[in-house]
Design a protein around this motif. Structure first.
Motif, PDB file in Angstrom:
ATOM      1  N   LYS A 121       0.839  -1.206   0.000  1.00 49.93           N
ATOM      2  CA  LYS A 121       0.000   0.000   0.000  1.00 49.93           C
ATOM      3  C   LYS A 121       0.873   1.256   0.000  1.00 49.93           C
ATOM      4  O   LYS A 121       0.599   2.208  -0.726  1.00 49.93           O
ATOM      5  CB  LYS A 121      -0.904  -0.035   1.225  1.00 49.93           C
ATOM      6  N   GLU A 122       1.950   1.221   0.811  1.00 45.97           N
ATOM      7  CA  GLU A 122       2.867   2.368   0.821  1.00 45.97           C
ATOM      8  C   GLU A 122       3.476   2.585  -0.567  1.00 45.97           C
ATOM      9  O   GLU A 122       3.494   3.700  -1.074  1.00 45.97           O
ATOM     10  CB  GLU A 122       3.997   2.146   1.846  1.00 45.97           C
ATOM     11  N   GLU A 124       2.390   1.742  -3.454  1.00 50.58           N
ATOM     12  CA  GLU A 124       1.379   2.229  -4.392  1.00 50.58           C
ATOM     13  C   GLU A 124       1.184   3.735  -4.229  1.00 50.58           C
ATOM     14  O   GLU A 124       1.068   4.482  -5.204  1.00 50.58           O
ATOM     15  CB  GLU A 124       0.062   1.477  -4.124  1.00 50.58           C
ATOM     16  N   ILE A 125       1.153   4.163  -2.966  1.00 47.86           N
ATOM     17  CA  ILE A 125       0.964   5.591  -2.690  1.00 47.86           C
ATOM     18  C   ILE A 125       2.177   6.407  -3.161  1.00 47.86           C
ATOM     19  O   ILE A 125       2.031   7.449  -3.804  1.00 47.86           O
ATOM     20  CB  ILE A 125       0.663   5.814  -1.189  1.00 47.86           C
ATOM     21  N   TYR A 126       3.407   5.914  -2.888  1.00 47.18           N
ATOM     22  CA  TYR A 126       4.618   6.630  -3.320  1.00 47.18           C
ATOM     23  C   TYR A 126       4.651   6.759  -4.841  1.00 47.18           C
ATOM     24  O   TYR A 126       5.022   7.797  -5.384  1.00 47.18           O
ATOM     25  CB  TYR A 126       5.892   5.914  -2.860  1.00 47.18           C
ATOM     26  N   ALA A 128       2.129   6.741  -6.929  1.00 48.99           N
ATOM     27  CA  ALA A 128       1.122   7.711  -7.378  1.00 48.99           C
ATOM     28  C   ALA A 128       1.572   9.146  -7.090  1.00 48.99           C
ATOM     29  O   ALA A 128       1.386  10.040  -7.916  1.00 48.99           O
ATOM     30  CB  ALA A 128      -0.211   7.419  -6.691  1.00 48.99           C
ATOM     31  N   GLN A 129       2.212   9.332  -5.919  1.00 45.40           N
ATOM     32  CA  GLN A 129       2.722  10.673  -5.577  1.00 45.40           C
ATOM     33  C   GLN A 129       3.768  11.117  -6.590  1.00 45.40           C
ATOM     34  O   GLN A 129       3.762  12.262  -7.047  1.00 45.40           O
ATOM     35  CB  GLN A 129       3.363  10.658  -4.175  1.00 45.40           C
ATOM     36  N   GLU A 132       2.217  12.002  -9.829  1.00 47.09           N
ATOM     37  CA  GLU A 132       1.526  13.294  -9.634  1.00 47.09           C
ATOM     38  C   GLU A 132       2.502  14.455  -9.822  1.00 47.09           C
ATOM     39  O   GLU A 132       2.158  15.504 -10.339  1.00 47.09           O
ATOM     40  CB  GLU A 132       0.919  13.303  -8.224  1.00 47.09           C
ATOM     41  N   LYS A 147      11.995   6.054  -0.376  1.00 50.98           N
ATOM     42  CA  LYS A 147      10.875   6.378   0.508  1.00 50.98           C
ATOM     43  C   LYS A 147      10.498   5.206   1.403  1.00 50.98           C
ATOM     44  O   LYS A 147      10.128   5.392   2.568  1.00 50.98           O
ATOM     45  CB  LYS A 147       9.648   6.786  -0.327  1.00 50.98           C
ATOM     46  N   ARG A 192       0.204  -0.992  21.764  1.00 48.18           N
ATOM     47  CA  ARG A 192      -0.035   0.428  22.020  1.00 48.18           C
ATOM     48  C   ARG A 192      -1.525   0.667  21.881  1.00 48.18           C
ATOM     49  O   ARG A 192      -2.066   0.522  20.793  1.00 48.18           O
ATOM     50  CB  ARG A 192       0.750   1.240  20.977  1.00 48.18           C
ATOM     51  N   PHE A 193      -2.191   0.975  23.007  1.00 46.38           N
ATOM     52  CA  PHE A 193      -3.636   1.246  22.971  1.00 46.38           C
ATOM     53  C   PHE A 193      -3.835   2.751  23.099  1.00 46.38           C
ATOM     54  O   PHE A 193      -3.413   3.339  24.098  1.00 46.38           O
ATOM     55  CB  PHE A 193      -4.350   0.584  24.166  1.00 46.38           C
ATOM     56  N   GLN A 194      -4.482   3.366  22.107  1.00 47.93           N
ATOM     57  CA  GLN A 194      -4.868   4.765  22.249  1.00 47.93           C
ATOM     58  C   GLN A 194      -6.381   4.814  22.248  1.00 47.93           C
ATOM     59  O   GLN A 194      -7.043   4.142  21.447  1.00 47.93           O
ATOM     60  CB  GLN A 194      -4.283   5.594  21.098  1.00 47.93           C
ATOM     61  N   GLY A 196     -10.084   5.075  21.719  1.00 48.90           N
ATOM     62  CA  GLY A 196     -10.939   5.321  20.564  1.00 48.90           C
ATOM     63  C   GLY A 196     -10.296   5.040  19.217  1.00 48.90           C
ATOM     64  O   GLY A 196     -10.879   5.325  18.184  1.00 48.90           O
ATOM     65  N   GLU A 197      -9.094   4.480  19.212  1.00 45.10           N
ATOM     66  CA  GLU A 197      -8.450   4.198  17.928  1.00 45.10           C
ATOM     67  C   GLU A 197      -8.937   2.883  17.350  1.00 45.10           C
ATOM     68  O   GLU A 197      -9.103   1.921  18.087  1.00 45.10           O
ATOM     69  CB  GLU A 197      -6.929   4.122  18.097  1.00 45.10           C
TER      70      GLU A 197
END
Lengths: 197, 197
Positions: A121-122, A124-126, A128-129, A132, A147, A192-194, A196-197
């Motif tokens: 996924k990362e 794919e995003i790089y 596309a960036q 762009e 990246k 790591r619990f935050q 409402g995440e």
């Protein structure tokens, strides 16, 4: 199939079952320890379940709760002996790591644990960036490799810059501690619990 | 596709991106919020990532560390307002639940979360145990249904008998608390780290 005495001993330690039962279970399971445990359970040795997860390593479980209790961390750090687990140096390290996880939000301990889905996924995003920005294809692949490397450094606990001393990575801290205490030390896992995440 | 103002507002809150960017992202993603976030990231709105997980609920993260630090628990319990999250009753409940998890070793919060793999494996073992005891087939299916019910009661947090008062389940305790405080309260998640497990 020949089953070694060491295997029988390990299965006995894990399950508390008798020697002959353990030997038979291993033979029936072609030496597969997990299948042998299931085999013993099927035969009615129900106690097996409770002992299967018993402690085999030293170390400690360290919490960190951020003031306000909306963010909490739990870290397991292992070492070889209980003696080392009680040293001031070891305890300081575990507290530092727990607090670091709160601040630096790692996703995994080491890059080998990063799921391929996240990496894909990362990438794919790089890609596309970069498109762009109008970069040519032969540059794009080089850019996204760089990246991704940066992504690992920012999201893998061992590669992150330590929040209290950004000149060192967590790996550096760990290496120093191992060298000082003379025992292998492993950051096994964290959560790591935050709220409402 | 028509995008509602409410959807645009939600995406803005999640990402911090501008209104027109959010509207376009939702249109390009056919209204899918997650895809719209990816779309904004691809367009270079990198800040998106950081805000996407921001807190939307009240409650607290509660730890419990067993003496000796070989066993640690982290629990997230949600409620509707910060006011309730600070009450003595709520805090006592969260401490009780964390300590209960340490002692009673639940696998999941509720039975819906139990993985099918675990259930299938249990059923296979019960079936083999029943055959081992020489039970006829028409009785076996009844037996294993009863055993699975017991498995749920022993391994789902909400159905477990509360360790400090075994006449009540955790669900009973939770229902009492909701009734007393007048707010919905949810045990969202827990994690249980035991050394070397």
């Amino acid at each position: 199939m020949a089953i070694s005495a060491a295997e029988v001993k390990l299965l006995r330690e894990k399950t508390g079952a008798g020697m002959m039962d353990c030997k038979k279970a291993l033979q029936e399971s072609n030496g597969d320890m997990d299948k042998a445990i299931d085999y013993l359970r099927k035969k009615g040795l129900q106690k097996v379940e409770k002992k299967a997860g018993r402690t085999t390593q030293e170390g400690i479980i360290q919490p960190y709760i951020h003031p306000g209790s909306r963010l909490g961390i739990l870290v397991e750090i292992n070492c070889e002996t209980d003696f080392v687990a009680r040293t001031e140096d070891f305890l300081t390290f575990t507290k530092d790591v727990a607090m670091h996880v709160a601040a630096a939000k790692p996703i995994v301990v080491s890059r080998e644990q990063m799921s391929q889905d996240v990496v894909d996924k990362e990438l794919e995003i790089y890609r596309a960036q970069a498109r762009e920005q109008g970069k040519p294809d032969h540059i794009i692949e080089k850019m996204i490799t760089g990246k991704l490397e940066k992504f690992y450094q920012e999201n893998c606990l061992l590669e992150q810059a330590f929040v209290k001393d950004p000149d060192k990575t967590i790996k550096d801290l760990l290496t120093e501690l191992i060298s000082k205490l003379g025992e292998n030390i492993v950051i096994k896992r964290f959560v790591r619990f935050q709220l409402g995440e």
